[in-house]
Design a protein around this motif. Structure first.
Motif, PDB file in Angstrom:
ATOM      1  N   GLY A   1       0.808  -1.213   0.000  1.00 28.65           N
ATOM      2  CA  GLY A   1       0.000   0.000   0.000  1.00 28.65           C
ATOM      3  C   GLY A   1       0.839   1.261   0.000  1.00 28.65           C
ATOM      4  N   GLU A   2       2.061   1.169   0.480  1.00 26.48           N
ATOM      5  CA  GLU A   2       2.963   2.314   0.477  1.00 26.48           C
ATOM      6  C   GLU A   2       3.509   2.588  -0.914  1.00 26.48           C
ATOM      7  OE1 GLU A   2       3.652   4.221   3.201  1.00 26.48           O
ATOM      8  OE2 GLU A   2       2.176   3.023   4.276  1.00 26.48           O
ATOM      9  N   MET A   3       3.548   1.554  -1.741  1.00 26.16           N
ATOM     10  CA  MET A   3       4.155   1.681  -3.049  1.00 26.16           C
ATOM     11  C   MET A   3       3.320   2.548  -3.991  1.00 26.16           C
ATOM     12  SD  MET A   3       5.228  -1.332  -5.697  1.00 26.16           S
ATOM     13  CE  MET A   3       6.085  -2.220  -4.425  1.00 26.16           C
ATOM     14  N   PHE A   4       1.996   2.452  -3.898  1.00 22.64           N
ATOM     15  CA  PHE A   4       1.116   3.157  -4.815  1.00 22.64           C
ATOM     16  C   PHE A   4       0.341   4.238  -4.078  1.00 22.64           C
ATOM     17  CE2 PHE A   4       1.375  -1.257  -6.315  1.00 22.64           C
ATOM     18  CZ  PHE A   4       1.956  -1.033  -7.558  1.00 22.64           C
ATOM     19  N   ARG A   5       0.225   5.381  -4.712  1.00 25.56           N
ATOM     20  CA  ARG A   5      -0.609   6.436  -4.181  1.00 25.56           C
ATOM     21  C   ARG A   5      -1.530   6.893  -5.288  1.00 25.56           C
ATOM     22  NH1 ARG A   5       2.473  10.231   0.034  1.00 25.56           N
ATOM     23  NH2 ARG A   5       2.915   8.320   1.083  1.00 25.56           N
ATOM     24  N   VAL A   6      -2.819   6.673  -5.095  1.00 28.41           N
ATOM     25  CA  VAL A   6      -3.788   7.048  -6.111  1.00 28.41           C
ATOM     26  C   VAL A   6      -4.586   8.220  -5.561  1.00 28.41           C
ATOM     27  CG1 VAL A   6      -5.723   6.271  -7.512  1.00 28.41           C
ATOM     28  CG2 VAL A   6      -3.906   4.668  -6.898  1.00 28.41           C
ATOM     29  N   THR A   7      -4.464   9.361  -6.205  1.00 27.23           N
ATOM     30  CA  THR A   7      -5.188  10.556  -5.764  1.00 27.23           C
ATOM     31  C   THR A   7      -5.248  11.553  -6.914  1.00 27.23           C
ATOM     32  OG1 THR A   7      -5.289  12.356  -4.156  1.00 27.23           O
ATOM     33  CG2 THR A   7      -3.103  11.627  -4.810  1.00 27.23           C
ATOM     34  N   GLY A   8      -6.238  12.422  -6.849  1.00 27.93           N
ATOM     35  CA  GLY A   8      -6.360  13.476  -7.846  1.00 27.93           C
ATOM     36  C   GLY A   8      -5.693  14.756  -7.389  1.00 27.93           C
ATOM     37  N   PHE A   9      -5.167  14.779  -6.173  1.00 32.59           N
ATOM     38  CA  PHE A   9      -4.541  15.969  -5.616  1.00 32.59           C
ATOM     39  C   PHE A   9      -3.069  16.038  -5.999  1.00 32.59           C
ATOM     40  CE2 PHE A   9      -7.912  14.987  -2.467  1.00 32.59           C
ATOM     41  CZ  PHE A   9      -8.696  16.114  -2.673  1.00 32.59           C
TER      42      PHE A   9
ATOM     43  N   LEU B   1       0.330  16.151  -4.861  1.00 28.69           N
ATOM     44  CA  LEU B   1       0.964  15.746  -3.604  1.00 28.69           C
ATOM     45  C   LEU B   1       1.983  16.769  -3.123  1.00 28.69           C
ATOM     46  CD1 LEU B   1       1.424  11.914  -4.208  1.00 28.69           C
ATOM     47  CD2 LEU B   1      -0.340  13.067  -2.914  1.00 28.69           C
ATOM     48  N   ASN B   2       2.523  17.565  -4.007  1.00 23.00           N
ATOM     49  CA  ASN B   2       3.510  18.594  -3.612  1.00 23.00           C
ATOM     50  C   ASN B   2       2.845  19.786  -2.917  1.00 23.00           C
ATOM     51  OD1 ASN B   2       5.687  17.131  -4.646  1.00 23.00           O
ATOM     52  ND2 ASN B   2       5.293  17.921  -6.699  1.00 23.00           N
ATOM     53  N   LYS B   3       1.532  19.965  -3.069  1.00 21.45           N
ATOM     54  CA  LYS B   3       0.839  21.097  -2.466  1.00 21.45           C
ATOM     55  C   LYS B   3       0.080  20.723  -1.185  1.00 21.45           C
ATOM     56  CE  LYS B   3       0.291  23.606  -6.758  1.00 21.45           C
ATOM     57  NZ  LYS B   3      -0.593  24.189  -7.727  1.00 21.45           N
ATOM     58  N   LEU B   4       0.108  19.456  -0.781  1.00 19.52           N
ATOM     59  CA  LEU B   4      -0.562  19.037   0.443  1.00 19.52           C
ATOM     60  C   LEU B   4       0.297  19.347   1.660  1.00 19.52           C
ATOM     61  CD1 LEU B   4      -1.955  15.534  -0.574  1.00 19.52           C
ATOM     62  CD2 LEU B   4      -3.240  17.612  -0.267  1.00 19.52           C
ATOM     63  N   PRO B   5      -0.329  19.768   2.775  1.00 22.20           N
ATOM     64  CA  PRO B   5       0.475  19.971   4.003  1.00 22.20           C
ATOM     65  C   PRO B   5       0.892  18.588   4.538  1.00 22.20           C
ATOM     66  CG  PRO B   5      -1.851  20.439   4.386  1.00 22.20           C
ATOM     67  CD  PRO B   5      -1.711  20.146   2.942  1.00 22.20           C
ATOM     68  N   LEU B   6       2.194  18.351   4.617  1.00 21.63           N
ATOM     69  CA  LEU B   6       2.726  17.051   4.995  1.00 21.63           C
ATOM     70  C   LEU B   6       2.978  16.911   6.496  1.00 21.63           C
ATOM     71  CD1 LEU B   6       5.242  16.569   2.062  1.00 21.63           C
ATOM     72  CD2 LEU B   6       2.954  15.629   2.279  1.00 21.63           C
ATOM     73  N   ASP B   7       2.936  18.016   7.258  1.00 22.99           N
ATOM     74  CA  ASP B   7       3.249  17.933   8.682  1.00 22.99           C
ATOM     75  C   ASP B   7       2.018  17.712   9.562  1.00 22.99           C
ATOM     76  OD1 ASP B   7       2.391  20.426   7.906  1.00 22.99           O
ATOM     77  OD2 ASP B   7       3.600  21.482   9.396  1.00 22.99           O
ATOM     78  N   GLU B   8       0.864  17.505   9.039  1.00 22.56           N
ATOM     79  CA  GLU B   8      -0.336  17.295   9.854  1.00 22.56           C
ATOM     80  C   GLU B   8      -0.661  15.866  10.015  1.00 22.56           C
ATOM     81  OE1 GLU B   8      -3.648  19.622   8.639  1.00 22.56           O
ATOM     82  OE2 GLU B   8      -2.446  21.374   8.458  1.00 22.56           O
TER      83      GLU B   8
END
Length: 184
Positions: free
Chosen positions: A167-175, A177-184
Protein backbone atom coordinates in the motif's frame (compact mmCIF):
# COMPACT_ATOMS: atom_id res chain seq x y z
CA UNK A 1 -24.58 -47.85 -15.77
CA UNK A 2 -25.03 -44.22 -14.73
CA UNK A 3 -22.49 -42.69 -12.35
CA UNK A 4 -24.35 -41.33 -9.32
CA UNK A 5 -23.49 -38.92 -6.53
CA UNK A 6 -23.77 -40.16 -2.96
CA UNK A 7 -26.61 -37.74 -2.13
CA UNK A 8 -28.62 -39.26 -5.00
CA UNK A 9 -27.77 -42.83 -3.97
CA UNK A 10 -28.88 -42.19 -0.39
CA UNK A 11 -32.22 -40.93 -1.70
CA UNK A 12 -32.86 -44.16 -3.64
CA UNK A 13 -34.89 -47.05 -2.36
CA UNK A 14 -32.51 -49.99 -1.91
CA UNK A 15 -34.02 -52.47 -4.34
CA UNK A 16 -31.06 -54.46 -5.64
CA UNK A 17 -30.24 -51.96 -8.42
CA UNK A 18 -26.72 -51.78 -9.83
CA UNK A 19 -24.92 -48.51 -9.15
CA UNK A 20 -21.53 -46.93 -9.68
CA UNK A 21 -19.97 -44.21 -7.55
CA UNK A 22 -16.63 -42.39 -7.52
CA UNK A 23 -15.64 -41.14 -4.10
CA UNK A 24 -12.97 -40.83 -1.44
CA UNK A 25 -12.45 -43.31 1.35
CA UNK A 26 -13.35 -41.81 4.73
CA UNK A 27 -12.69 -44.99 6.73
CA UNK A 28 -11.91 -48.63 6.05
CA UNK A 29 -12.49 -51.11 8.83
CA UNK A 30 -12.18 -54.86 9.25
CA UNK A 31 -10.88 -55.12 5.66
CA UNK A 32 -14.54 -55.14 4.69
CA UNK A 33 -16.45 -51.90 5.38
CA UNK A 34 -15.58 -48.76 3.41
CA UNK A 35 -17.16 -45.42 4.30
CA UNK A 36 -17.29 -43.30 1.12
CA UNK A 37 -17.89 -39.59 0.57
CA UNK A 38 -17.85 -37.39 -2.51
CA UNK A 39 -18.67 -33.92 -1.15
CA UNK A 40 -22.28 -33.97 -2.38
CA UNK A 41 -23.59 -34.46 1.19
CA UNK A 42 -22.29 -34.60 4.74
CA UNK A 43 -23.54 -38.19 4.95
CA UNK A 44 -21.47 -41.18 3.93
CA UNK A 45 -22.23 -44.29 1.92
CA UNK A 46 -21.09 -47.65 3.22
CA UNK A 47 -19.64 -50.13 0.74
CA UNK A 48 -19.18 -53.74 1.82
CA UNK A 49 -16.40 -55.87 0.31
CA UNK A 50 -16.36 -59.63 0.19
CA UNK A 51 -12.96 -60.52 1.68
CA UNK A 52 -12.45 -63.73 -0.26
CA UNK A 53 -13.16 -61.96 -3.58
CA UNK A 54 -10.85 -58.95 -3.10
CA UNK A 55 -7.14 -59.09 -3.86
CA UNK A 56 -4.70 -58.33 -1.02
CA UNK A 57 -2.94 -55.72 -3.19
CA UNK A 58 -6.22 -53.79 -3.54
CA UNK A 59 -6.99 -54.03 0.19
CA UNK A 60 -3.61 -52.45 1.05
CA UNK A 61 -4.37 -49.44 -1.19
CA UNK A 62 -7.75 -48.68 0.44
CA UNK A 63 -6.62 -46.00 2.88
CA UNK A 64 -8.23 -42.85 4.23
CA UNK A 65 -8.29 -40.26 1.43
CA UNK A 66 -7.80 -42.71 -1.45
CA UNK A 67 -10.12 -42.14 -4.39
CA UNK A 68 -12.03 -45.14 -5.66
CA UNK A 69 -14.58 -46.22 -8.21
CA UNK A 70 -17.06 -48.68 -6.74
CA UNK A 71 -19.72 -50.57 -8.64
CA UNK A 72 -22.11 -52.95 -7.03
CA UNK A 73 -25.63 -53.56 -5.84
CA UNK A 74 -27.56 -51.17 -3.60
CA UNK A 75 -29.12 -53.32 -0.87
CA UNK A 76 -30.94 -52.61 2.39
CA UNK A 77 -28.41 -52.24 5.18
CA UNK A 78 -28.15 -54.75 7.97
CA UNK A 79 -26.31 -52.24 10.18
CA UNK A 80 -27.77 -49.44 12.25
CA UNK A 81 -27.58 -45.80 11.19
CA UNK A 82 -28.14 -46.25 7.46
CA UNK A 83 -30.96 -47.53 5.32
CA UNK A 84 -28.84 -48.83 2.44
CA UNK A 85 -25.33 -49.92 1.52
CA UNK A 86 -23.45 -51.05 -1.56
CA UNK A 87 -22.49 -54.69 -1.91
CA UNK A 88 -19.27 -54.25 -3.93
CA UNK A 89 -18.93 -56.17 -7.16
CA UNK A 90 -15.90 -54.25 -8.43
CA UNK A 91 -13.55 -51.70 -6.88
CA UNK A 92 -10.87 -49.70 -8.66
CA UNK A 93 -8.30 -47.50 -6.96
CA UNK A 94 -8.22 -44.21 -8.89
CA UNK A 95 -5.72 -42.49 -6.62
CA UNK A 96 -3.76 -43.74 -3.65
CA UNK A 97 -3.35 -41.74 -0.46
CA UNK A 98 -0.19 -42.11 1.57
CA UNK A 99 -1.20 -42.00 5.28
CA UNK A 100 2.23 -40.59 6.20
CA UNK A 101 1.85 -37.66 3.82
CA UNK A 102 -1.90 -37.08 4.35
CA UNK A 103 -2.55 -37.86 8.04
CA UNK A 104 -6.32 -37.48 8.13
CA UNK A 105 -7.60 -40.06 10.57
CA UNK A 106 -11.29 -40.73 11.27
CA UNK A 107 -11.33 -38.57 14.39
CA UNK A 108 -12.07 -34.98 15.28
CA UNK A 109 -9.17 -32.71 14.40
CA UNK A 110 -8.50 -29.45 16.14
CA UNK A 111 -8.74 -26.22 14.19
CA UNK A 112 -5.06 -25.67 15.05
CA UNK A 113 -4.12 -28.94 13.33
CA UNK A 114 -6.19 -27.97 10.29
CA UNK A 115 -4.58 -24.52 10.24
CA UNK A 116 -1.21 -26.21 9.82
CA UNK A 117 -2.49 -28.75 7.26
CA UNK A 118 -4.65 -26.49 5.11
CA UNK A 119 -4.99 -29.02 2.29
CA UNK A 120 -6.94 -31.32 4.62
CA UNK A 121 -9.61 -28.78 5.63
CA UNK A 122 -11.89 -29.56 2.71
CA UNK A 123 -12.26 -33.16 3.83
CA UNK A 124 -13.68 -32.38 7.27
CA UNK A 125 -17.37 -32.07 8.11
CA UNK A 126 -16.78 -28.73 9.88
CA UNK A 127 -15.34 -27.01 6.83
CA UNK A 128 -17.76 -28.78 4.49
CA UNK A 129 -20.65 -27.29 6.49
CA UNK A 130 -19.03 -23.83 6.52
CA UNK A 131 -18.43 -23.92 2.75
CA UNK A 132 -22.03 -25.02 2.10
CA UNK A 133 -23.28 -22.12 4.22
CA UNK A 134 -20.96 -19.63 2.49
CA UNK A 135 -22.13 -20.90 -0.90
CA UNK A 136 -25.81 -20.53 0.04
CA UNK A 137 -25.33 -16.98 1.37
CA UNK A 138 -23.22 -15.90 -1.61
CA UNK A 139 -25.72 -17.41 -4.06
CA UNK A 140 -28.67 -15.71 -2.33
CA UNK A 141 -26.94 -12.31 -2.45
CA UNK A 142 -26.02 -12.64 -6.13
CA UNK A 143 -29.49 -13.95 -6.97
CA UNK A 144 -31.15 -11.01 -5.18
CA UNK A 145 -29.08 -8.40 -6.98
CA UNK A 146 -29.50 -10.16 -10.35
CA UNK A 147 -33.28 -10.27 -9.97
CA UNK A 148 -33.32 -6.57 -9.06
CA UNK A 149 -31.42 -5.37 -12.12
CA UNK A 150 -27.91 -5.03 -10.74
CA UNK A 151 -24.78 -6.24 -12.48
CA UNK A 152 -21.76 -7.92 -11.01
CA UNK A 153 -18.50 -6.62 -12.39
CA UNK A 154 -14.88 -6.77 -11.47
CA UNK A 155 -13.23 -3.38 -11.58
CA UNK A 156 -9.49 -3.15 -12.15
CA UNK A 157 -7.51 -2.63 -8.98
CA UNK A 158 -3.86 -1.85 -8.44
CA UNK A 159 -3.45 -4.15 -5.47
CA UNK A 160 -5.89 -6.34 -3.61
CA UNK A 161 -4.08 -6.33 -0.29
CA UNK A 162 -1.67 -4.26 1.70
CA UNK A 163 0.79 -7.03 2.44
CA UNK A 164 4.44 -6.25 3.11
CA UNK A 165 4.04 -2.54 2.42
CA UNK A 166 2.35 -2.81 -0.99
CA UNK A 167 0.00 0.00 0.00
CA UNK A 168 2.96 2.31 0.48
CA UNK A 169 4.16 1.68 -3.05
CA UNK A 170 1.12 3.16 -4.82
CA UNK A 171 -0.61 6.44 -4.18
CA UNK A 172 -3.79 7.05 -6.11
CA UNK A 173 -5.19 10.56 -5.76
CA UNK A 174 -6.36 13.48 -7.85
CA UNK A 175 -4.54 15.97 -5.62
CA UNK A 176 -1.14 17.46 -6.28
CA UNK A 177 0.96 15.75 -3.60
CA UNK A 178 3.51 18.59 -3.61
CA UNK A 179 0.84 21.10 -2.47
CA UNK A 180 -0.56 19.04 0.44
CA UNK A 181 0.48 19.97 4.00
CA UNK A 182 2.73 17.05 4.99
CA UNK A 183 3.25 17.93 8.68
CA UNK A 184 -0.34 17.29 9.85
Amino acid sequence: MKLLMIKDILALEASEQTIEVKAWVRTFRNNQFISLYDGSTLSHLQAVLELDKTEESILRKITTGASVRVSGTLVPSLGAGQKSEVKVREIEILGESNPEKYPLQPKKHSLEFLREKAHLRFRTNTFAAVFRLRHAVSFAIHDYFHKNGFYSLHTPIITGSDAEGAGEMFRVTGFDLNKLPLDE
